[in-house]
Scaffold this motif. Structure first.
Motif, PDB file in Angstrom:
ATOM      1  N   LEU A 100       0.865  -1.244  -0.066  1.00 37.43           N
ATOM      2  CA  LEU A 100       0.008   0.083  -0.026  1.00 37.43           C
ATOM      3  C   LEU A 100       1.022   1.250  -0.152  1.00 37.43           C
ATOM      4  O   LEU A 100       0.620   2.203  -0.622  1.00 37.43           O
ATOM      5  CB  LEU A 100      -1.038  -0.002   1.223  1.00 37.43           C
ATOM      6  N   ARG A 101       1.943   1.265   0.681  1.00 33.79           N
ATOM      7  CA  ARG A 101       3.002   2.353   0.746  1.00 33.79           C
ATOM      8  C   ARG A 101       3.447   2.529  -0.586  1.00 33.79           C
ATOM      9  O   ARG A 101       3.570   3.851  -1.249  1.00 33.79           O
ATOM     10  CB  ARG A 101       3.786   2.261   1.816  1.00 33.79           C
ATOM     11  N   ALA A 102       3.846   1.450  -1.234  1.00 31.28           N
ATOM     12  CA  ALA A 102       4.381   1.605  -2.516  1.00 31.28           C
ATOM     13  C   ALA A 102       3.254   1.963  -3.666  1.00 31.28           C
ATOM     14  O   ALA A 102       3.878   3.044  -4.393  1.00 31.28           O
ATOM     15  CB  ALA A 102       4.987   0.114  -3.082  1.00 31.28           C
ATOM     16  N   ALA A 103       2.011   1.552  -3.374  1.00 28.91           N
ATOM     17  CA  ALA A 103       0.858   2.201  -4.192  1.00 28.91           C
ATOM     18  C   ALA A 103       0.693   3.435  -4.208  1.00 28.91           C
ATOM     19  O   ALA A 103       0.611   4.051  -5.263  1.00 28.91           O
ATOM     20  CB  ALA A 103      -0.413   1.327  -3.998  1.00 28.91           C
ATOM     21  N   VAL A 104       0.918   4.046  -3.069  1.00 32.74           N
ATOM     22  CA  VAL A 104       0.701   5.616  -2.804  1.00 32.74           C
ATOM     23  C   VAL A 104       1.882   6.342  -3.332  1.00 32.74           C
ATOM     24  O   VAL A 104       1.588   7.176  -4.112  1.00 32.74           O
ATOM     25  CB  VAL A 104       0.644   5.778  -1.309  1.00 32.74           C
ATOM     26  N   ARG A 105       2.816   5.831  -3.265  1.00 31.44           N
ATOM     27  CA  ARG A 105       4.087   6.449  -3.967  1.00 31.44           C
ATOM     28  C   ARG A 105       4.035   6.528  -5.408  1.00 31.44           C
ATOM     29  O   ARG A 105       4.170   7.203  -6.209  1.00 31.44           O
ATOM     30  CB  ARG A 105       5.434   5.869  -3.624  1.00 31.44           C
ATOM     31  N   VAL A 106       3.545   5.283  -6.083  1.00 30.29           N
ATOM     32  CA  VAL A 106       3.354   5.159  -7.637  1.00 30.29           C
ATOM     33  C   VAL A 106       2.187   6.199  -7.908  1.00 30.29           C
ATOM     34  O   VAL A 106       2.307   6.698  -9.251  1.00 30.29           O
ATOM     35  CB  VAL A 106       3.010   3.663  -8.118  1.00 30.29           C
ATOM     36  N   ALA A 107       1.154   6.168  -7.255  1.00 29.24           N
ATOM     37  CA  ALA A 107       0.171   6.958  -7.707  1.00 29.24           C
ATOM     38  C   ALA A 107       0.601   8.560  -7.519  1.00 29.24           C
ATOM     39  O   ALA A 107       0.237   9.279  -8.605  1.00 29.24           O
ATOM     40  CB  ALA A 107      -0.949   6.950  -6.788  1.00 29.24           C
ATOM     41  N   PHE A 108       1.456   8.739  -6.536  1.00 32.21           N
ATOM     42  CA  PHE A 108       1.660  10.179  -6.594  1.00 32.21           C
ATOM     43  C   PHE A 108       2.712  10.567  -7.897  1.00 32.21           C
ATOM     44  O   PHE A 108       2.422  11.587  -8.411  1.00 32.21           O
ATOM     45  CB  PHE A 108       2.565  10.388  -5.295  1.00 32.21           C
ATOM     46  N   GLU A 109       3.568   9.580  -8.123  1.00 33.05           N
ATOM     47  CA  GLU A 109       4.665   9.825  -9.076  1.00 33.05           C
ATOM     48  C   GLU A 109       3.907   9.767 -10.496  1.00 33.05           C
ATOM     49  O   GLU A 109       4.539  10.512 -11.507  1.00 33.05           O
ATOM     50  CB  GLU A 109       5.662   8.576  -8.960  1.00 33.05           C
ATOM     51  N   ARG A 110       2.473   9.265 -10.579  1.00 32.05           N
ATOM     52  CA  ARG A 110       2.129   8.937 -12.022  1.00 32.05           C
ATOM     53  C   ARG A 110       1.157  10.403 -11.829  1.00 32.05           C
ATOM     54  O   ARG A 110       0.320  10.478 -12.944  1.00 32.05           O
ATOM     55  CB  ARG A 110       1.187   7.906 -12.010  1.00 32.05           C
ATOM     56  N   ASP A 111       1.199  11.201 -11.021  1.00 36.46           N
ATOM     57  CA  ASP A 111       0.144  12.230 -10.864  1.00 36.46           C
ATOM     58  C   ASP A 111      -1.225  12.061 -10.591  1.00 36.46           C
ATOM     59  O   ASP A 111      -2.083  12.615 -11.069  1.00 36.46           O
ATOM     60  CB  ASP A 111       0.168  13.193 -12.139  1.00 36.46           C
ATOM     61  N   LEU A 112      -1.552  10.897 -10.161  1.00 35.44           N
ATOM     62  CA  LEU A 112      -2.922  10.177  -9.764  1.00 35.44           C
ATOM     63  C   LEU A 112      -3.006  10.779  -8.290  1.00 35.44           C
ATOM     64  O   LEU A 112      -3.108   9.972  -7.285  1.00 35.44           O
ATOM     65  CB  LEU A 112      -2.858   8.779  -9.978  1.00 35.44           C
ATOM     66  N   PHE A 113      -3.264  12.063  -8.144  1.00 34.25           N
ATOM     67  CA  PHE A 113      -3.136  12.669  -6.907  1.00 34.25           C
ATOM     68  C   PHE A 113      -4.442  12.061  -6.038  1.00 34.25           C
ATOM     69  O   PHE A 113      -4.368  11.793  -4.673  1.00 34.25           O
ATOM     70  CB  PHE A 113      -2.855  14.087  -6.748  1.00 34.25           C
ATOM     71  N   ASP A 114      -5.505  11.860  -6.621  1.00 35.33           N
ATOM     72  CA  ASP A 114      -6.615  11.805  -5.890  1.00 35.33           C
ATOM     73  C   ASP A 114      -6.652  10.170  -5.389  1.00 35.33           C
ATOM     74  O   ASP A 114      -7.035   9.770  -4.573  1.00 35.33           O
ATOM     75  CB  ASP A 114      -7.870  11.933  -6.797  1.00 35.33           C
ATOM     76  N   VAL A 115      -6.140   9.573  -6.409  1.00 33.14           N
ATOM     77  CA  VAL A 115      -5.756   8.103  -5.949  1.00 33.14           C
ATOM     78  C   VAL A 115      -5.065   7.899  -4.544  1.00 33.14           C
ATOM     79  O   VAL A 115      -5.101   7.111  -3.642  1.00 33.14           O
ATOM     80  CB  VAL A 115      -5.379   7.375  -7.029  1.00 33.14           C
ATOM     81  N   ALA A 116      -3.827   8.830  -4.482  1.00 35.19           N
ATOM     82  CA  ALA A 116      -2.876   8.771  -3.671  1.00 35.19           C
ATOM     83  C   ALA A 116      -3.525   8.944  -2.181  1.00 35.19           C
ATOM     84  O   ALA A 116      -3.317   8.277  -1.152  1.00 35.19           O
ATOM     85  CB  ALA A 116      -1.579   9.554  -4.003  1.00 35.19           C
ATOM     86  N   TRP A 117      -4.370  10.204  -2.227  1.00 33.68           N
ATOM     87  CA  TRP A 117      -4.536  10.600  -0.863  1.00 33.68           C
ATOM     88  C   TRP A 117      -5.878   9.793  -0.337  1.00 33.68           C
ATOM     89  O   TRP A 117      -5.943   9.659   0.688  1.00 33.68           O
ATOM     90  CB  TRP A 117      -5.009  12.306  -0.816  1.00 33.68           C
ATOM     91  N   GLN A 118      -6.681   9.342  -1.448  1.00 35.08           N
ATOM     92  CA  GLN A 118      -7.852   8.428  -0.855  1.00 35.08           C
ATOM     93  C   GLN A 118      -7.405   7.086  -0.316  1.00 35.08           C
ATOM     94  O   GLN A 118      -7.750   6.297   0.330  1.00 35.08           O
ATOM     95  CB  GLN A 118      -8.693   8.408  -2.019  1.00 35.08           C
ATOM     96  N   LEU A 119      -6.064   6.672  -1.111  1.00 42.36           N
ATOM     97  CA  LEU A 119      -5.425   5.608  -0.565  1.00 42.36           C
ATOM     98  C   LEU A 119      -5.090   5.723   0.961  1.00 42.36           C
ATOM     99  O   LEU A 119      -5.356   4.682   1.838  1.00 42.36           O
ATOM    100  CB  LEU A 119      -4.300   4.979  -1.366  1.00 42.36           C
ATOM    101  N   VAL A 120      -4.450   6.665   1.242  1.00 43.84           N
ATOM    102  CA  VAL A 120      -4.077   6.972   2.618  1.00 43.84           C
ATOM    103  C   VAL A 120      -5.175   7.030   3.573  1.00 43.84           C
ATOM    104  O   VAL A 120      -5.067   6.593   4.734  1.00 43.84           O
ATOM    105  CB  VAL A 120      -3.075   8.515   2.558  1.00 43.84           C
ATOM    106  N   ASP A 121      -6.122   7.685   3.147  1.00 40.63           N
ATOM    107  CA  ASP A 121      -7.425   7.838   3.815  1.00 40.63           C
ATOM    108  C   ASP A 121      -7.946   6.412   4.262  1.00 40.63           C
ATOM    109  O   ASP A 121      -8.483   6.260   5.485  1.00 40.63           O
ATOM    110  CB  ASP A 121      -8.388   8.617   2.988  1.00 40.63           C
ATOM    111  N   GLY A 122      -7.786   5.573   3.381  1.00 39.60           N
ATOM    112  CA  GLY A 122      -8.323   4.240   3.584  1.00 39.60           C
ATOM    113  C   GLY A 122      -7.567   3.307   4.461  1.00 39.60           C
ATOM    114  O   GLY A 122      -7.916   2.427   5.104  1.00 39.60           O
ATOM    115  N   ILE A 123      -6.345   3.852   4.672  1.00 34.26           N
ATOM    116  CA  ILE A 123      -5.342   3.093   5.652  1.00 34.26           C
ATOM    117  C   ILE A 123      -5.632   3.382   6.981  1.00 34.26           C
ATOM    118  O   ILE A 123      -5.141   2.289   8.069  1.00 34.26           O
ATOM    119  CB  ILE A 123      -3.928   3.011   5.170  1.00 34.26           C
ATOM    120  N   TRP A 124      -6.537   4.094   7.549  1.00 37.30           N
ATOM    121  CA  TRP A 124      -6.538   4.705   8.747  1.00 37.30           C
ATOM    122  C   TRP A 124      -6.896   3.588   9.833  1.00 37.30           C
ATOM    123  O   TRP A 124      -6.455   3.560  10.810  1.00 37.30           O
ATOM    124  CB  TRP A 124      -7.729   5.744   8.839  1.00 37.30           C
TER     125      TRP A 124
END
Length: 710
Positions: A445-469
């Protein structure tokens, strides 16, 4: 399609020398030289393992050699050969193991040792069994003119020659069971070692024993490096040496290639090689010595044996974020049915391009992942690569959302960014299973957040972080949490999502508070408060006030904390949110307990308990029991009962942080009652949990220190 049934169309490419070892013997000794096996006299000196070609230095294989001993000494039947299939990925050292064992055990096979390279993964066509049989028969002194041409007749003659003899036959780089079966001596006194990049299920079904080689241990990888470049160079740069062996994925061939380059550059520090290998896109190119020894070529030879569908899945797995995956994740990523994907993964595992790991998961080691990604960039369109990466990220976002909803059904988690919903998603049977999934997948999941951020998929990145709570709430991960939350905050800001930014500020504030960085935490909470006020979200405003109250309580400013909690409570009561009212009452009660106002604390906490009773929130239902026990509701005996019940519930729901809270409270109560040994036991257990999760344990350290000093 399995290795036992497929045919190969090999194409010329760089030659790979994967430990093409010497063939041994006592009465008979033969060597494959440019396609032929030559007979030598028994007096020919036997080569030592250190004289083998590149990669022949053997380390960390004692367990494997013992397995070969066990197969050789195990039960057999009349006319049934004992066969060990040594398998593993390219460069793992299969031939070195087989030759080392044959050298070591040559005295146990007085009638000879035979070797043949079946060239199952060579640049040209694999060697046919009839050809090898002809060479073996000539090694026994049979004139070429008397050797039959038919495969069946050659096999019969070969078996008559080996019957009753004690031989060891090493059959290297085998492609399939069909290729090697006629070469196995039909004698229980003989022993055959087969090496292959495939696991050769066809032989295992007929009684052969599988011996799977894994990567070297870190210590053994360092030993291999030392033997090639010298102990002094490794000792002078221990950190660089450790990093180098990991960049080589602890594969013997990769280490030998890197060490060979270093050996030819005696004044080149190890850190130079580390720097060269640290660039992922250049790593496979750097791991080459001229043209005859490359990791890329070795992996490409394995890849070319795959069917088109198998090859496509292998390439696309190189784009998967993270290091491990299961069949459902792969099915969602490559867009194929689950049943088909399971078969394809088994084929790739049999080919040793994938490792199977516990829990039904698979992984690519780093160099294989780089090779697969490189091929995807060469052979798959940009659109295909983009879709594959997005499918993988959508898999993580959708499944994380599902897990979060099962653990915390009262939360509203964002998953608007999902485009490709998985056709066959994970269905969680309960909170424990969902939490375990979040725990097991946290690195991915941490890797997925980084990949989403690097690919400019910013909405995916922050929503992933939100889901890990829920994982952070129940199980801590304090050391890694702030990094993840801050990346989520950066993503929300990058896509100008003010709601997401405020949610992530709350998250970073909570992470900072857990780490004791209270000024930074308060700053983030205030920034979130500004956004919520600007948007007119009264409920969220109350939430930010409550979090600021927590910081003030941590600072010991109880009056300021009580004022902020009271303001938040008024806001929640005005909106009718019973669960939020209950949580704020918990905070009020906790602060009152800390200031000695136990009666008022019990009153607040009793109301909170009543409000939480109908809610699907077992964590806070157990937490209010802890707080009531700390407030000594009903007296010491009743408090002890409340805390024991809270501890049992926290353990039941799998909340490590809650378990530590209950244990600490039990320790405090035991200390008040003069039960010092019980107090120490509770504190020590709570401390172990916090340390394991990367949380601060200073308060418990102080209490344990005072207990130890008395």
């Amino acid at each position: 399609m399995s290795a036992d049934s497929r045919s190969r169309n090999q194409r010329p490419e760089d030659h790979v020398n994967e430990l093409n070892g010497t063939v041994l013997g006592s009465a008979i000794q033969a060597r494959d030289v440019h396609g032929g096996i030559h007979l030598h006299q028994a007096s020919t000196p036997l080569p030592r393992p250190t004289q083998l070609p590149a990669g022949g230095i053997l380390v960390d294989r004692a367990e494997t050699l013992a397995l070969l001993d066990a197969v050789r000494s195990g039960p057999g039947g009349t006319g049934v050969p004992k066969v060990a299939v040594v398998s593993g990925p390219a460069g793992i050292g299969k031939t070195a193991v087989a030759l080392h064992w044959s050298h070591r055990e040559r005295g146990a096979f007085p009638d000879g040792q035979l070797f043949a390279d079946l060239r199952g993964h060579a640049v040209d066509a694999p060697v046919q069994p009839a050809e090898v049989l002809g060479r073996f028969i000539r090694a026994f002194g049979v004139a070429p003119g008397r050797i039959p041409g038919d495969l069946a007749e050659r096999s019969a003659l070969y078996q008559s020659l080996v019957s009753g003899r004690r031989l060891v036959v090493v059959l290297d780089d085998v492609l399939s069971a069909a290729q090697v079966s006629p070469l196995l001596p039909a004698s229980s006194d003989s022993f055959a070692i087969v090496t292959s990049r495939w696991r050769l299920a066809g032989l295992l079904m007929r009684g052969a024993r599988g011996v799977q080689l894994d990567r070297l241990s870190p210590a053994s990888a360092l030993t291999l490096l030392e033997r090639t470049v010298g102990e002094d160079r490794v000792r002078d740069e221990p950190e660089a040496a450790d990093e180098l062996v990991e960049l080589c994925a602890r594969l013997p061939l990769a280490l030998c290639v890197a060490a060979a380059r270093l050996a030819t550059r005696p004044h080149w520090p190890l850190s130079e090689m580390v720097e060269a290998l640290s660039h992922e896109r250049r790593r496979l190119s750097e791991l080459s010595v001229e043209d005859d020894m490359t990791i890329r070529a070795a992996l490409t030879l394995s890849y070319r044996g795959l069917s088109p569908q198998e090859a496509r899945v292998y390439r696309l797995l190189g784009l998967f974020p993270g290091t491990t995956f299961d069949s459902r994740a792969v099915a969602a990523t490559v867009g194929l049915p689950l049943v088909q994907v399971r078969h394809l993964l088994e084929v790739l595992t049999d080919a040793n391009l994938l490792d199977d790991v516990p829990g039904g998961h698979y992984r690519l080691h780093d160099l294989t992942r780089l090779h697969a990604r490189e091929l995807a960039e060469q052979l798959d369109s940009e659109a295909t690569r983009e879709e594959t990466a997005r499918r993988a990220l959508d898999w993580f976002l959708y499944t994380t959302w599902s897990a979060s909803q099962v653990v915390l059904p009262y939360r509203r988690v964002s998953r608007e960014a999902v485009i490709h919903e998985p056709a066959e998603p994970v269905v969680f049977t309960g909170p424990a299973q969902a939490l375990d999934w979040l725990e097991d997948e946290f690195a991915n999941l941490r890797a997925a957040v980084r990949v989403a951020f690097e690919r400019d998929l910013f909405d995916v990145a922050w929503q992933l972080v939100d889901g890990i709570w829920p994982l952070f709430l129940y199980r801590g991960h304090h050391a890694e949490r702030l990094e993840v939350d801050r990346l989520g905050l950066a993503a929300a800001r990058a896509c100008s999502d003010s709601r997401g930014e405020a949610k992530m500020l709350n998250r970073t504030g909570l992470a900072l508070r857990t780490l004791g960085r209270l000024d930074e935490a308060a700053d983030d909470f205030r920034k979130a408060l500004e956004i919520w006020r600007r948007e007119g979200n009264r409920q969220r405003v109350a939430g930010s006030l409550r979090r600021l109250g927590l910081v003030e309580k941590d600072r010991g400013r109880i009056d300021e904390a009580l004022a902020l909690f009271g303001e938040a409570l008024d806001g929640y009561r005005a909106m009718g949110g019973s669960r939020k009212v209950a949580l704020t009452l918990c905070d009020l009660g906790d602060a009152m307990t800390g200031s000695g106002r136990h009666a008022e604390a019990v009153e607040c906490l009793t109301e909170a308990r009543q409000l939480l009773a109908p809610e699907p929130d077992p964590y806070n239902q157990a937490r209010v029991l802890v707080l009531l026990g700390r407030a000594r509701a009903g007296g010491p005996a009743a408090a002890a009962d409340l805390l024991e019940r809270a501890l049992e519930e926290m353990r039941r729901i799998g909340s490590d942080s809650g378990e530590a809270q209950a244990l600490e409270a039990l320790g405090d109560l035991a200390l008040e009652n003069g039960q010092r040994d019980d107090a120490r036991e509770h504190y020590e257990e709570a401390r172990r949990i916090l340390v394991r999760r990367g949380a601060r344990s200073g308060r418990l350290d102080d209490r344990l220190s005072r207990l130890g000093g008395d």
